[in-house]
Design an enzyme around this catalytic site. Sequence first.
Site, PDB file in Angstrom:
ATOM      1  N   THR A 228       0.823  -1.208   0.000  1.00 33.62           N
ATOM      2  CA  THR A 228       0.000   0.000   0.000  1.00 33.62           C
ATOM      3  C   THR A 228       0.857   1.258   0.000  1.00 33.62           C
ATOM      4  OG1 THR A 228      -1.516   1.268   1.392  1.00 33.62           O
ATOM      5  CG2 THR A 228      -0.128  -0.303   2.531  1.00 33.62           C
ATOM      6  N   ASP A 229       0.277   2.356  -0.503  1.00 33.99           N
ATOM      7  CA  ASP A 229       0.981   3.645  -0.450  1.00 33.99           C
ATOM      8  C   ASP A 229       1.149   4.128   0.994  1.00 33.99           C
ATOM      9  OD1 ASP A 229      -1.684   4.308   0.059  1.00 33.99           O
ATOM     10  OD2 ASP A 229      -1.825   5.836  -1.514  1.00 33.99           O
ATOM     11  N   GLU A 230       0.375   3.540   1.920  1.00 31.86           N
ATOM     12  CA  GLU A 230       0.451   4.015   3.314  1.00 31.86           C
ATOM     13  C   GLU A 230       1.807   3.750   3.951  1.00 31.86           C
ATOM     14  OE1 GLU A 230      -2.852   3.462   5.890  1.00 31.86           O
ATOM     15  OE2 GLU A 230      -4.295   3.593   4.266  1.00 31.86           O
TER      16      GLU A 230
ATOM     17  N   TYR B 106      -1.592  -0.440  11.231  1.00 31.19           N
ATOM     18  CA  TYR B 106      -1.831  -1.099   9.931  1.00 31.19           C
ATOM     19  C   TYR B 106      -0.665  -0.846   8.972  1.00 31.19           C
ATOM     20  CZ  TYR B 106      -3.333  -1.438   5.076  1.00 31.19           C
ATOM     21  OH  TYR B 106      -3.374  -1.720   3.727  1.00 31.19           O
TER      22      TYR B 106
ATOM     23  N   LYS C 152       2.173  -3.446   7.330  1.00 35.54           N
ATOM     24  CA  LYS C 152       2.374  -3.635   5.886  1.00 35.54           C
ATOM     25  C   LYS C 152       3.831  -3.305   5.502  1.00 35.54           C
ATOM     26  CE  LYS C 152      -0.345  -4.491   3.098  1.00 35.54           C
ATOM     27  NZ  LYS C 152      -0.772  -5.828   2.555  1.00 35.54           N
TER      28      LYS C 152
HETATM   29  P1  NAD Z   1     -10.199  -6.820   2.573  1.00 36.73           P
HETATM   30  O1  NAD Z   1     -10.147  -6.543   4.035  1.00 36.73           O
HETATM   31  O2  NAD Z   1     -11.427  -6.490   1.793  1.00 36.73           O
HETATM   32  O3  NAD Z   1      -9.901  -8.380   2.320  1.00 36.73           O
HETATM   33  C1  NAD Z   1      -8.920  -9.083   3.031  1.00 36.73           C
HETATM   34  C2  NAD Z   1      -9.140 -10.576   2.792  1.00 36.73           C
HETATM   35  O4  NAD Z   1      -8.095 -11.296   3.466  1.00 36.73           O
HETATM   36  C3  NAD Z   1     -10.466 -11.112   3.369  1.00 36.73           C
HETATM   37  O5  NAD Z   1     -11.080 -11.970   2.440  1.00 36.73           O
HETATM   38  C4  NAD Z   1     -10.028 -11.878   4.620  1.00 36.73           C
HETATM   39  O6  NAD Z   1     -10.894 -12.963   4.946  1.00 36.73           O
HETATM   40  C5  NAD Z   1      -8.653 -12.370   4.205  1.00 36.73           C
HETATM   41  N1  NAD Z   1      -7.780 -12.640   5.369  1.00 36.73           N
HETATM   42  C6  NAD Z   1      -7.559 -11.833   6.427  1.00 36.73           C
HETATM   43  N2  NAD Z   1      -6.724 -12.437   7.287  1.00 36.73           N
HETATM   44  C7  NAD Z   1      -6.386 -13.629   6.735  1.00 36.73           C
HETATM   45  C8  NAD Z   1      -5.527 -14.700   7.144  1.00 36.73           C
HETATM   46  N3  NAD Z   1      -4.860 -14.645   8.295  1.00 36.73           N
HETATM   47  N4  NAD Z   1      -5.402 -15.772   6.333  1.00 36.73           N
HETATM   48  C9  NAD Z   1      -6.089 -15.843   5.161  1.00 36.73           C
HETATM   49  N5  NAD Z   1      -6.926 -14.871   4.743  1.00 36.73           N
HETATM   50  C10 NAD Z   1      -7.062 -13.768   5.513  1.00 36.73           C
HETATM   51  O7  NAD Z   1      -8.919  -6.087   1.972  1.00 36.73           O
HETATM   52  P2  NAD Z   1      -8.714  -5.362   0.568  1.00 36.73           P
HETATM   53  O8  NAD Z   1      -9.153  -3.950   0.667  1.00 36.73           O
HETATM   54  O9  NAD Z   1      -9.218  -6.230  -0.512  1.00 36.73           O
HETATM   55  O10 NAD Z   1      -7.116  -5.336   0.507  1.00 36.73           O
HETATM   56  C11 NAD Z   1      -6.383  -6.427  -0.036  1.00 36.73           C
HETATM   57  C12 NAD Z   1      -4.908  -6.117   0.062  1.00 36.73           C
HETATM   58  O11 NAD Z   1      -4.605  -4.925  -0.655  1.00 36.73           O
HETATM   59  C13 NAD Z   1      -4.414  -5.903   1.476  1.00 36.73           C
HETATM   60  O12 NAD Z   1      -3.155  -6.504   1.608  1.00 36.73           O
HETATM   61  C14 NAD Z   1      -4.298  -4.385   1.596  1.00 36.73           C
HETATM   62  O13 NAD Z   1      -3.276  -4.039   2.509  1.00 36.73           O
HETATM   63  C15 NAD Z   1      -3.930  -4.008   0.186  1.00 36.73           C
HETATM   64  N6  NAD Z   1      -4.334  -2.664  -0.265  1.00 36.73           N
HETATM   65  C16 NAD Z   1      -5.632  -2.254  -0.155  1.00 36.73           C
HETATM   66  C17 NAD Z   1      -6.012  -1.009  -0.652  1.00 36.73           C
HETATM   67  C18 NAD Z   1      -7.452  -0.521  -0.582  1.00 36.73           C
HETATM   68  O14 NAD Z   1      -7.724   0.613  -0.938  1.00 36.73           O
HETATM   69  N7  NAD Z   1      -8.405  -1.335  -0.154  1.00 36.73           N
HETATM   70  C19 NAD Z   1      -5.060  -0.182  -1.243  1.00 36.73           C
HETATM   71  C20 NAD Z   1      -3.743  -0.639  -1.335  1.00 36.73           C
HETATM   72  C21 NAD Z   1      -3.400  -1.875  -0.856  1.00 36.73           C
HETATM   73  O1  TDX Z   2     -16.232   6.870   8.351  1.00 32.56           O
HETATM   74  C1  TDX Z   2     -15.199   7.338   7.822  1.00 32.56           C
HETATM   75  N1  TDX Z   2     -15.042   8.679   7.736  1.00 32.56           N
HETATM   76  C2  TDX Z   2     -13.928   9.267   7.208  1.00 32.56           C
HETATM   77  O2  TDX Z   2     -13.828  10.492   7.163  1.00 32.56           O
HETATM   78  C3  TDX Z   2     -14.169   6.479   7.291  1.00 32.56           C
HETATM   79  C4  TDX Z   2     -14.291   4.980   7.362  1.00 32.56           C
HETATM   80  C5  TDX Z   2     -13.047   7.088   6.753  1.00 32.56           C
HETATM   81  N2  TDX Z   2     -12.931   8.433   6.722  1.00 32.56           N
HETATM   82  C6  TDX Z   2     -11.710   9.036   6.116  1.00 32.56           C
HETATM   83  C7  TDX Z   2     -10.401   8.494   6.638  1.00 32.56           C
HETATM   84  C8  TDX Z   2      -9.491   8.585   5.420  1.00 32.56           C
HETATM   85  O3  TDX Z   2      -8.913   9.880   5.347  1.00 32.56           O
HETATM   86  O4  TDX Z   2     -11.743   8.691   4.737  1.00 32.56           O
HETATM   87  C9  TDX Z   2     -10.434   8.397   4.240  1.00 32.56           C
HETATM   88  C10 TDX Z   2     -10.435   6.996   3.683  1.00 32.56           C
HETATM   89  O5  TDX Z   2     -10.578   6.106   4.778  1.00 32.56           O
HETATM   90  P1  TDX Z   2     -10.597   4.514   4.589  1.00 32.56           P
HETATM   91  O6  TDX Z   2     -11.627   4.150   3.602  1.00 32.56           O
HETATM   92  O7  TDX Z   2     -10.616   3.889   5.947  1.00 32.56           O
HETATM   93  O8  TDX Z   2      -9.197   4.265   3.856  1.00 32.56           O
HETATM   94  P2  TDX Z   2      -7.680   4.623   4.266  1.00 32.56           P
HETATM   95  O9  TDX Z   2      -7.513   4.805   5.711  1.00 32.56           O
HETATM   96  O10 TDX Z   2      -7.232   5.722   3.350  1.00 32.56           O
HETATM   97  O11 TDX Z   2      -6.945   3.226   3.846  1.00 32.56           O
HETATM   98  C11 TDX Z   2      -7.299   2.586   2.608  1.00 32.56           C
HETATM   99  O12 TDX Z   2      -6.331   2.848   1.614  1.00 32.56           O
HETATM  100  C12 TDX Z   2      -5.076   2.249   1.752  1.00 32.56           C
HETATM  101  C13 TDX Z   2      -7.445   1.073   2.803  1.00 32.56           C
HETATM  102  O13 TDX Z   2      -8.411   0.814   3.800  1.00 32.56           O
HETATM  103  C14 TDX Z   2      -6.128   0.434   3.128  1.00 32.56           C
HETATM  104  O14 TDX Z   2      -6.267  -0.985   3.234  1.00 32.56           O
HETATM  105  C15 TDX Z   2      -5.160   0.767   2.016  1.00 32.56           C
HETATM  106  O15 TDX Z   2      -3.883   0.256   2.301  1.00 32.56           O
END
Ligand code: NAD
Ligand code: TDX
Length: 339
Positions: free
Chosen positions: A125-127, A153, A157
Amino acid sequence: MTIIVTGGAGFIGSNFIFHILKKYPDYRVICLDKLTYAGNLSTLKSVLDKPNFRFVKADICDRAAVYQLFEEEKPDVVVNFAAESHVDRSIEDPGIFLQTNIIGTATLMDACRKYKIKRFHQVSTDEVYGDLPLDRPDLFFTENTPIHTSSPYSSSKASADLLVLAYYRTYGLPVSISRCSNNYGPYHFPEKLIPLMIANALNHKPLPVYGTGENVRDWLYVEDHCKAIDLIIHKGRVGEVYNVGGHNEMTNIDIVKLICKELHMSESLITYVSDRKGHDLRYAIDPTKIHNELGWLPETKFADGIKKTIQWYLDNREWWETIISGEYQNYYEKMYGNR
Ligand code: NAD
Ligand code: TDX
């Protein structure tokens, strides 16, 4: 080609499985997922019966289960999406984030070494780069930006990323890493900003904006992220990190207002609530490397992607309403209990 996709019952992993099965009908795809609160087997129902797809319920930290699966399937490629992914939950309780995101990644890589896989791809992730100031729009994260994390988190990562690069240098494991910005699209769990705001608006519930709402995120349609990972595992260089993002920065408040507008809801639902602890101000990815090396460019414009996403949540109310009601947790038992 046999690919193990971990975390494939979650948001991005499921979209990646759909993408791969559609584009490469001769590939064998195995989804390994623990089905935590964020994993939902019903998301995969359209592919569950495909002969070249297999679902395995297991924890990536469970060494015996992981090794057994590798023994059975002899995968060529492993793409690791499995993670605890919600920043707010990591602030409440970091432990499981360290376990899954760090120990789980190391366990998978140990199996990859033993079974000599051709590529281990870590979805990061960019985080991991921390945040950028709001008043310096000229600054972006490149692959050389130092790791500087804010939340449990992002620290978990970043720790996983360091281990991945260490396994490359120490053992020569063929790894790659993608660091993507915020994704949005179908099957996004309704605890994250965009799906939470859509679901709350449709239920006429308050829309909780943290702090001032001026924090900036760089949004990418999930399919574009999946296409980037597809390119990296097939053509990307081993041992490399690739940033993925579409130059689409938006403040949170603008996103929430846009959702209200698209749904013809009143902005009076917007409620400012206390800020997230350690809240990152701005994320912004420089995707020059993946563009120059692999020709990747985002295809979906935010204006179109957000409309498609909102329409998906309107058309698939049952999917997210079941999650909100907690009923989906019974789905696995119903589907697999008697098999
Ligand atoms: P998500 O939370 O929707 O899905 C995570 C999945 O992993 C779920 O299906 C969960 O059951 C499974 N899981 C969790 N713990 C596990 C374990 N111990 N063993 C096996 N399976 C397990 O997450 P997402 O948003 O789809 O993110 C997927 C990946 O991408 C993550 O690694 C996250 O860090 C990364 N990522 C997410 C975003 C975003 O915006 N959502 C952006 C950049 C990177
Ligand atoms: O209820 C809310 N109100 C609010 O203002 C929630 C849930 C979030 N927010 C804000 C927090 C953040 O600035 O919105 C922004 C986005 O929040 P999230 O959806 O929780 O995402 P973020 O914290 O940016 O992280 C996401 O992007 C990077 C994903 O959840 C991560 O898994 C990924 O790595």
